[in-house]
Design a protein around this motif. Structure first.
Motif, mmCIF file in Angstrom:
data_model
loop_
_atom_site.group_PDB
_atom_site.id
_atom_site.type_symbol
_atom_site.label_atom_id
_atom_site.label_comp_id
_atom_site.label_asym_id
_atom_site.label_seq_id
_atom_site.Cartn_x
_atom_site.Cartn_y
_atom_site.Cartn_z
ATOM 1 N N THR A 5 0.840 -1.197 0.000
ATOM 2 C CA THR A 5 0.000 0.000 0.000
ATOM 3 C C THR A 5 0.869 1.239 0.000
ATOM 4 O O THR A 5 1.988 1.233 0.521
ATOM 5 N N ASP A 6 0.340 2.287 -0.589
ATOM 6 C CA ASP A 6 1.034 3.573 -0.613
ATOM 7 C C ASP A 6 0.008 4.656 -0.305
ATOM 8 O O ASP A 6 -1.010 4.784 -1.010
ATOM 9 N N ASN A 7 0.244 5.424 0.753
ATOM 10 C CA ASN A 7 -0.679 6.468 1.198
ATOM 11 C C ASN A 7 0.010 7.824 1.074
ATOM 12 O O ASN A 7 1.178 7.979 1.465
ATOM 13 N N THR A 8 -0.728 8.787 0.542
ATOM 14 C CA THR A 8 -0.160 10.107 0.267
ATOM 15 C C THR A 8 -1.070 11.190 0.832
ATOM 16 O O THR A 8 -2.294 11.159 0.628
ATOM 17 N N ASP A 9 -0.474 12.132 1.555
ATOM 18 C CA ASP A 9 -1.135 13.367 1.980
ATOM 19 C C ASP A 9 -0.374 14.524 1.357
ATOM 20 O O ASP A 9 0.857 14.600 1.485
ATOM 21 N N ASP A 27 4.595 10.697 2.010
ATOM 22 C CA ASP A 27 4.357 9.369 1.458
ATOM 23 C C ASP A 27 4.594 8.326 2.537
ATOM 24 O O ASP A 27 5.645 8.326 3.188
ATOM 25 N N ARG A 28 3.629 7.442 2.716
ATOM 26 C CA ARG A 28 3.744 6.336 3.666
ATOM 27 C C ARG A 28 3.562 5.036 2.888
ATOM 28 O O ARG A 28 2.491 4.774 2.338
ATOM 29 N N THR A 29 4.596 4.248 2.859
ATOM 30 C CA THR A 29 4.599 3.018 2.085
ATOM 31 C C THR A 29 4.676 1.824 3.027
ATOM 32 O O THR A 29 5.496 1.808 3.950
ATOM 33 N N SER A 68 8.042 6.112 6.038
ATOM 34 C CA SER A 68 7.382 7.389 5.802
ATOM 35 C C SER A 68 8.427 8.474 5.610
ATOM 36 O O SER A 68 9.463 8.484 6.299
ATOM 37 N N PHE A 179 -0.239 4.207 11.255
ATOM 38 C CA PHE A 179 -0.783 4.272 9.895
ATOM 39 C C PHE A 179 -0.692 5.689 9.328
ATOM 40 O O PHE A 179 -0.250 5.886 8.190
ATOM 41 N N TYR A 180 -1.100 6.689 10.126
ATOM 42 C CA TYR A 180 -1.084 8.062 9.623
ATOM 43 C C TYR A 180 0.263 8.758 9.861
ATOM 44 O O TYR A 180 0.617 9.678 9.140
#
Length: 428
Positions: A5-9, A27-29, A68, A179-180
């Motif tokens: 998963t890759d999360n982006t703010d 970026d949180r991978t 991150s 996670f965040y």
């Protein structure tokens, strides 16, 4: 199972001339790998439960990886994302910069001490955990990491201040933090579990006898006398089995005026690599006795300042009967807490509910939402006293005990109750 998963703010600002845009992005991978199997068998006629969990092989370990980082960049306000203006004004400047204090502040830390690796090898496991490329101050030392972990379970930031809510809210807070990751500093973590190279185990088997697990028969029975008992084995299965016999027993008197909890985990002897590992018991006893709950709670109890007390005894034994820690406590409610309850909205709502015709002539507490919400607040303990006795502590236990004592005294300093001692002094 493989999960990537890759999360982006991201926050973006566009220049008034609509030609250049500036952005800051986190970026949180995450990359997780699980290759295992679970087998569960429930024999309802004999009330026996068996759950077997396959341990991943060394080539395909159970792995959890996360990283991150936060960076800032500028580009043309176009799909291509080039930056012709930056190249003209500063040919050596880069479009993208990672937010960092410098290479000297990025640390790689091994979370598993050598003792944990050796213990894992005894049980046929290879355990690894480390932090890499990490600049977060909370991870700078074991003490900082432990303090951050305890901070998630701080009861002062939880409402209501019940044990279950503190546990569930603290667990959710840790999950949300991981996670965040509300930090601009870079940090990565990697955890891995697999079979060891020498004398590995193939699976972990949980076998339990549930014949005395009464909750299966009477789940609605909560106010009467309750007793739950579970007996079974936890087996680290391989060429050499490491078996642990488990006995758990809980008994509660009607209205929970008394409760007793016993837990015993006894590692059976085995031989590994010509070394004999003897029987090793771990025993935990806890007894609580409540005073002031010998009758149903009446409406007048909610308006009075009656104190409720609890006497508790805990005993922890490991290895030998002469190695133990005993904790005796006397806890009670306080008049200040009752006065604070009288200022709550649910207390005032309960007072109005009792004035209704259906409850006006009753001496019992109305079964309305407001009154039921005020009830646990009325009996919540706020004054705690402990007397701790320890015998034959090992050196590492003494160190851990001193650290825990310092941490508790520091964290609970605003709530200390000072009772000065007065004595007669003579000056000769």
């Amino acid at each position: 199972m493989h999960l990537n998963t890759d999360n982006t703010d991201m926050m973006m600002v566009i220049h008034p001339d609509q030609k250049i845009r500036f952005s800051i992005q986190q970026d949180r991978t995450f990359k997780h790998q699980i290759k295992s199997a679970v087998t569960a068998v429930l024999d309802y006629s004999t009330r026996k439960l068996m759950v077997a969990v396959k341990v991943p092989e060394a080539e395909t370990p159970f792995s959890m990886l996360g990283h991150s980082q936060t960076f800032i960049y500028t580009s043309d306000n176009k799909i291509m994302g080039s930056q012709i203006y930056l190249k003209k004004s500063c040919p050596t400047c880069l479009m993208k910069h990672v937010v960092s204090q410098g290479e000297d502040h990025r640390k790689n830390t091994n979370l598993m001490k050598s003792e944990y690796h050796e213990l894992g090898h005894v049980y046929g496991l290879e355990i690894a955990g480390k932090l890499f490329d990490c600049e977060v101050p909370e991870t700078s030392s074991p003490g900082q990491r432990f303090f951050s972990f305890l901070k998630s379970f701080n009861p002062l930031s939880k409402e209501p201040e019940s044990l279950l809510n503190i546990l569930f809210s603290g667990t959710r807070q840790i999950h949300a933090f991981l996670f965040y990751f509300p930090h601009i500093e870079s940090c990565g973590a990697h955890f891995m579990v697999s079979r060891s190279q020498v004398d590995p185990i193939e699976e972990v088997i949980f076998e339990f006898d549930l014949r005395k697990f009464q909750y299966m028969e009477n789940p609605q029975k909560i106010m009467g006398e309750k007793s739950i008992a579970v007996v079974g084995n936890i087996v680290f299965s391989g060429l050499i089995n490491r078996t642990h016999h488990v006995e758990m027993d809980f008994a509660g008197a009607p209205m929970w005026t008394k409760s007793n909890f016993d837990l015993e985990i006894r590692r059976m002897p085995f031989m590994l690599q010509s070394k004999n590992y003897p029987e090793f018991p771990i025993v935990f006893h806890m007894n609580n006795q409540y005073f002031g709950f010998d009758r149903p709670i009446l409406f007048k109890d909610l308006t009075s300042v009656e104190k409720y007390t609890v006497h508790s005894t805990m005993e922890f034994i490991w290895g030998h009967l002469d190695q133990k820690i005993k904790i005796e406590g006397n806890h009670k409610t306080t008049a200040e807490a009752i006065s604070h309850l009288h200022s709550k909205w649910y207390y005032n709502t309960c007072m109005r509910d009792h004035s209704l015709p259906e409850w006006r002539q009753s001496e019992y507490l109305p079964t309305t939402d407001a009154c039921l919400y005020a009830l646990p607040c009325m009996i919540t303990l706020h004054h705690f006293t402990w007397d701790i006795t320890a015998t034959n502590l090992e050196p590492w236990m003494v160190t851990a005990y001193k650290k825990m004592e310092t941490l508790l005294k520091t964290a609970l300093f605003p709530f200390w109750k000072f009772t000065p001692e007065y004595s007669t002094h003579e000056i000769a």
